[in-house]
Design a protein around this motif. Structure first.
Motif, PDB file in Angstrom:
ATOM      1  N   GLY A 256      15.717   0.109  39.824  1.00 35.27           N
ATOM      2  CA  GLY A 256      14.391  -0.298  39.346  1.00 35.27           C
ATOM      3  C   GLY A 256      13.376   0.816  39.520  1.00 35.27           C
ATOM      4  N   LEU A 257      13.425   1.446  40.693  1.00 32.05           N
ATOM      5  CA  LEU A 257      12.478   2.538  40.951  1.00 32.05           C
ATOM      6  C   LEU A 257      12.740   3.726  40.028  1.00 32.05           C
ATOM      7  N   ARG A 258      14.014   3.963  39.738  1.00 30.44           N
ATOM      8  CA  ARG A 258      14.368   5.096  38.866  1.00 30.44           C
ATOM      9  C   ARG A 258      13.802   4.915  37.467  1.00 30.44           C
ATOM     10  N   PHE A 259      13.605   3.664  37.052  1.00 35.22           N
ATOM     11  CA  PHE A 259      13.064   3.447  35.713  1.00 35.22           C
ATOM     12  C   PHE A 259      11.687   4.098  35.602  1.00 35.22           C
ATOM     13  N   GLY A 260      10.917   4.037  36.689  1.00 33.23           N
ATOM     14  CA  GLY A 260       9.612   4.700  36.703  1.00 33.23           C
ATOM     15  C   GLY A 260       9.782   6.204  36.529  1.00 33.23           C
ATOM     16  N   GLN A 295      -5.703   6.466  28.818  1.00 29.72           N
ATOM     17  CA  GLN A 295      -5.809   5.236  29.593  1.00 29.72           C
ATOM     18  C   GLN A 295      -4.856   4.154  29.066  1.00 29.72           C
ATOM     19  N   GLY A 296      -4.768   4.056  27.783  1.00 24.72           N
ATOM     20  CA  GLY A 296      -3.882   3.067  27.167  1.00 24.72           C
ATOM     21  C   GLY A 296      -2.431   3.338  27.517  1.00 24.72           C
ATOM     22  N   ILE A 297      -2.047   4.619  27.466  1.00 24.88           N
ATOM     23  CA  ILE A 297      -0.650   4.979  27.763  1.00 24.88           C
ATOM     24  C   ILE A 297      -0.320   4.691  29.222  1.00 24.88           C
ATOM     25  N   VAL A 298      -1.231   5.098  30.125  1.00 26.02           N
ATOM     26  CA  VAL A 298      -0.981   4.873  31.555  1.00 26.02           C
ATOM     27  C   VAL A 298      -0.842   3.381  31.843  1.00 26.02           C
ATOM     28  N   LEU A 299      -1.730   2.606  31.237  1.00 23.48           N
ATOM     29  CA  LEU A 299      -1.691   1.152  31.433  1.00 23.48           C
ATOM     30  C   LEU A 299      -0.369   0.569  30.914  1.00 23.48           C
ATOM     31  N   THR A 300       0.061   1.054  29.753  1.00 19.34           N
ATOM     32  CA  THR A 300       1.325   0.564  29.168  1.00 19.34           C
ATOM     33  C   THR A 300       2.506   0.906  30.074  1.00 19.34           C
ATOM     34  N   PHE A 301       2.558   2.182  30.530  1.00 19.44           N
ATOM     35  CA  PHE A 301       3.637   2.604  31.433  1.00 19.44           C
ATOM     36  C   PHE A 301       3.660   1.712  32.676  1.00 19.44           C
ATOM     37  N   ALA A 302       2.462   1.464  33.228  1.00 16.72           N
ATOM     38  CA  ALA A 302       2.379   0.684  34.470  1.00 16.72           C
ATOM     39  C   ALA A 302       2.906  -0.733  34.252  1.00 16.72           C
ATOM     40  N   ILE A 303       2.543  -1.338  33.133  1.00 17.67           N
ATOM     41  CA  ILE A 303       2.976  -2.723  32.871  1.00 17.67           C
ATOM     42  C   ILE A 303       4.486  -2.773  32.625  1.00 17.67           C
ATOM     43  N   VAL A 304       4.999  -1.815  31.850  1.00 19.19           N
ATOM     44  CA  VAL A 304       6.452  -1.775  31.587  1.00 19.19           C
ATOM     45  C   VAL A 304       7.213  -1.608  32.908  1.00 19.19           C
ATOM     46  N   TYR A 305       6.717  -0.703  33.744  1.00 21.16           N
ATOM     47  CA  TYR A 305       7.355  -0.433  35.035  1.00 21.16           C
ATOM     48  C   TYR A 305       7.356  -1.689  35.906  1.00 21.16           C
ATOM     49  N   ALA A 306       6.208  -2.364  35.939  1.00 20.29           N
ATOM     50  CA  ALA A 306       6.106  -3.582  36.761  1.00 20.29           C
ATOM     51  C   ALA A 306       7.052  -4.661  36.231  1.00 20.29           C
ATOM     52  N   LEU A 307       7.152  -4.790  34.913  1.00 27.03           N
ATOM     53  CA  LEU A 307       8.028  -5.814  34.331  1.00 27.03           C
ATOM     54  C   LEU A 307       9.498  -5.512  34.638  1.00 27.03           C
ATOM     55  N   VAL A 308       9.867  -4.226  34.512  1.00 28.74           N
ATOM     56  CA  VAL A 308      11.262  -3.847  34.813  1.00 28.74           C
ATOM     57  C   VAL A 308      11.588  -4.161  36.270  1.00 28.74           C
ATOM     58  N   ASN A 309      10.637  -3.884  37.164  1.00 29.31           N
ATOM     59  CA  ASN A 309      10.899  -4.163  38.575  1.00 29.31           C
ATOM     60  C   ASN A 309      10.942  -5.653  38.873  1.00 29.31           C
ATOM     61  N   LEU A 310      10.232  -6.437  38.083  1.00 31.26           N
ATOM     62  CA  LEU A 310      10.340  -7.897  38.219  1.00 31.26           C
ATOM     63  C   LEU A 310      11.763  -8.335  37.838  1.00 31.26           C
ATOM     64  N   VAL A 311      12.272  -7.782  36.736  1.00 35.83           N
ATOM     65  CA  VAL A 311      13.639  -8.111  36.302  1.00 35.83           C
ATOM     66  C   VAL A 311      14.636  -7.701  37.393  1.00 35.83           C
ATOM     67  N   VAL A 312      14.423  -6.513  37.990  1.00 28.78           N
ATOM     68  CA  VAL A 312      15.328  -6.041  39.051  1.00 28.78           C
ATOM     69  C   VAL A 312      15.293  -6.993  40.250  1.00 28.78           C
ATOM     70  N   ASP A 313      14.106  -7.467  40.608  1.00 32.57           N
ATOM     71  CA  ASP A 313      13.995  -8.400  41.734  1.00 32.57           C
ATOM     72  C   ASP A 313      14.727  -9.701  41.433  1.00 32.57           C
ATOM     73  N   LEU A 314      14.656 -10.151  40.170  1.00 32.96           N
ATOM     74  CA  LEU A 314      15.362 -11.376  39.789  1.00 32.96           C
ATOM     75  C   LEU A 314      16.872 -11.151  39.852  1.00 32.96           C
ATOM     76  N   LEU A 315      17.311  -9.962  39.403  1.00 40.48           N
ATOM     77  CA  LEU A 315      18.739  -9.620  39.468  1.00 40.48           C
ATOM     78  C   LEU A 315      19.218  -9.573  40.920  1.00 40.48           C
ATOM     79  N   TYR A 316      18.356  -9.031  41.761  1.00 41.56           N
ATOM     80  CA  TYR A 316      18.657  -8.902  43.186  1.00 41.56           C
ATOM     81  C   TYR A 316      18.989 -10.268  43.769  1.00 41.56           C
ATOM     82  N   ALA A 317      18.160 -11.253  43.415  1.00 40.50           N
ATOM     83  CA  ALA A 317      18.386 -12.614  43.910  1.00 40.50           C
ATOM     84  C   ALA A 317      19.650 -13.213  43.299  1.00 40.50           C
ATOM     85  N   ALA A 318      19.965 -12.794  42.050  1.00 39.00           N
ATOM     86  CA  ALA A 318      21.167 -13.330  41.396  1.00 39.00           C
ATOM     87  C   ALA A 318      22.424 -12.774  42.058  1.00 39.00           C
TER      88      ALA A 318
END
Lengths: 326, 232
Positions: A256-260, A295-318
């Motif tokens: 998940g961190l590597r995605f960033g 600003q738009g790009i940074v915000l987009t990167f941040a949201i994509v990164y946060a979403l990917v890490n949410l998916v990773v956390d869900l996988l972790y629990a799975a």
């Protein structure tokens, strides 16, 4: 689980506010004036002042920040100073290419990293282990721009096997084309993807392989692995079903961190391989001081990164039933 | 009907002059030497000794599961008259779980934390019996019932961390019994349990032996257990 996902999604709001404020502050600090860049070297001070007024750059910083937030709440990320188009439209046109590159690189890095890490662990001390760790050392040490150029030189210039730059048909469209009987479209798309994805994946693959090796070596000594052997299970099954599944737990969070890191690496990789994604756009926006776009790009990167890490956390629990999300 | 133990039967397990060495920093040294034992069908053999005297090492050697640093330096292990030490890795895998099984000391670490109890038992059944996934799972539930696991269907669907210490040890025993092995090695099976549960588990092992003996009179379960040392 649903409550956890909703809470994590709501946490995106303060994170996004923080990101906007930090980016805004950094953009105030960096030297350079978008109006001067836009008008060129021969612009008169009056013309620059007029343009700054038009663009709202002469307003106090807190007014500009407030205006930005007010617009953002209505889904408006502002207009690009140079391209004179809505930032959201520009980003939407480029985001797919970057996500595609980063996801393919992540899959590649995970496959290579897992395979090498597992082989090195089950053959600890053998030549496979030595070669894998050598690869990992090189992969970790070699900067993406250097590796990218070397790959381009070998596979595109010397051997002529793969195209040096550009992007084929978007991967999802190419997959659809392949299903509908045009596999050459998918082939073209994959050949364009190969070099940038490999260059981008190498560093992450090296890190993942080292981590998988260490994690596997630890798990292979666990009592439950011995129990699996005591049941009469074959070595392959013990390694994949019992050891690897447990060894994956620390690896997942790193993936998940590597995605960033891959999104960051994409900025450089896209410039080298002329990949028409957000990375290339970022370089252009920074050099032009296109503040709303940055600003738009940074915000987009941040949201994509946060979403990917949410998916990773869900996988972790799975993967690990001992983890309860809540 | 109890198992009829015929002492003139050939031993199912025979160990002759077993010597186990450990490779330390300053050369190798023997941790077990001149170990001789034999167990016939239906017999229970206990190995008692102080901590570090080599009980667990012997048990692991009987399954050829010694840690990397240790090795069998000499001696013979015969299982059902077959030379276990001379077998190929594939043959050994076929014997483990099927002919000789083991109940480990600490079920919390000996059971895989990310797999359900039922899956872990069914996996052993599928390895040695030609059966479907569903049949193997049914056999797992049946074995859990045999070891008096309360509510076996539900427990089979749970993970090790969701069970109490006593239930985990019952699951561990079920795992060992799943393929009706001829020999069961129990390496301090009650170490991690309190006194009341210890008594229950030892009683259970004894009961299982009798049940197994009734079920297949030709090959009753043998258990070589090593109770806690009064010294160590």
């Amino acid at each position: 689980m649903l409550a956890y996902v909703v809470r994590r999604l709501l946490l995106l709001i303060p994170m996004a506010i923080g990101m906007v404020v930090v980016t805004f502050g950094l953009l105030l600090l960096i030297p350079g004036d978008p109006a001067a860049v836009l008008l060129g070297q021969d612009a008169t001070p009056e013309a620059i002042t007029n343009l700054r007024n038009t663009l709202g750059l002469n307003d106090p910083w807190f007014i500009r920040l407030w205006d930005y937030f007010a617009a953002l709440l209505q889904g408006d990320m502002g207009r690009s100073i140079f391209q004179n188009q809505p930032v959201a439209t520009i980003i939407a046109g480029r985001l797919g290419a970057t996500i595609e590159l980063a996801v393919v690189a992540l899959i590649l890095a995970t496959l290579i990293g897992l395979t090498l890490g597992v082989l090195a662990a089950i053959r600890q001390g053998s030549w496979i282990d030595t070669v894998t760790m050598l690869f990992a050392q090189i992969g970790v040490s070699m900067p993406v721009y250097w590796l990218g150029l070397l790959l381009m030189l070998l596979f595109a210039v010397q051997l002529g096997w793969l195209p040096a730059i550009g992007r084929g048909v978007p991967l999802h469209e190419a997959l659809f084309a392949a299903v509908t009987g045009r596999p050459q479209v998918l082939w073209d798309s994959l050949t364009h993807m190969a070099l940038p994805a490999l260059a981008l994946a190498a560093n992450s693959a090296a890190i993942i392989s080292r981590l998988v090796r260490a994690s596997m070596l630890e798990v292979l000594r666990e009592d439950f692995v011995r129990t699996a052997y005591a049941k009469g299970l074959r070595k392959g099954r013990v390694v994949v079903r019992h050891a690897l599944r447990n060894a994956l737990l620390p690896v997942l969070s790193v993936i998940g961190l590597r995605f960033g890191a891959l999104l960051g690496g994409a900025v450089i990789t896209e410039s080298i391989f002329a990949w028409p994604g957000l990375g290339q756009l970022t370089i252009a926006a920074i050099s032009q001081r296109d503040l709303p776009l940055i600003q738009g790009i940074v915000l987009t990167f941040a949201i994509v990164y946060a979403l990917v890490n949410l998916v990773v956390d869900l996988l972790y629990a799975a993967v690990d039933p001992r983890i309860r999300l809540g | 009907m109890n198992a009829i133990v015929q002492n003139d039967q050939a031993p199912v397990l025979q160990v002759t002059d077993l010597e186990i060495e450990i490779n330390g920093g300053q050369g190798s040294f023997a941790v077990v030497s001149e170990m001789n034992l034999h167990v016939r069908a239906g017999e229970t053999l206990c190995i008692v000794g102080e901590s570090g005297c080599g009980k667990s090492m012997t048990a692991l050697a009987l399954l050829r599961l010694l840690p990397d640093a240790a090795k069998v330096a000499s001696g013979k292990i015969l299982i059902d008259g077959q030379d276990f030490m001379a077998m190929s890795e594939r043959q050994v895998e076929d014997y483990r779980g099927e002919k000789i099984a083991m109940i480990f000391q600490e079920p919390l670490t000996a059971l895989n934390p990310v797999l359900r109890i039922g899956e872990q038992i069914a996996e052993a059944v599928r390895q040695h019996r030609k059966c479907s996934r569903k049949e193997a799972y049914a056999k797992a539930v049946e074995t859990l019932q045999l070891v008096q696991m309360p509510d076996p269907e539900r427990r089979a669907g749970q993970f090790p961390h969701e069970l109490s210490g006593g239930m985990r040890q019952r699951a561990m025993i079920a795992l060992a019994l799943a393929c009706d092995p001829k020999i069961i090695i129990a390496d301090e099976p009650t170490t991690a349990l309190d006194v009341t549960i210890q008594a229950q588990i030892l009683g259970l092992i004894s009961t299982c032996k009798s049940v197994s003996a009734r079920r297949k009179s030709s090959s009753p379960t043998t258990s070589a257990s090593s109770p806690r040392s009064p010294i160590g």
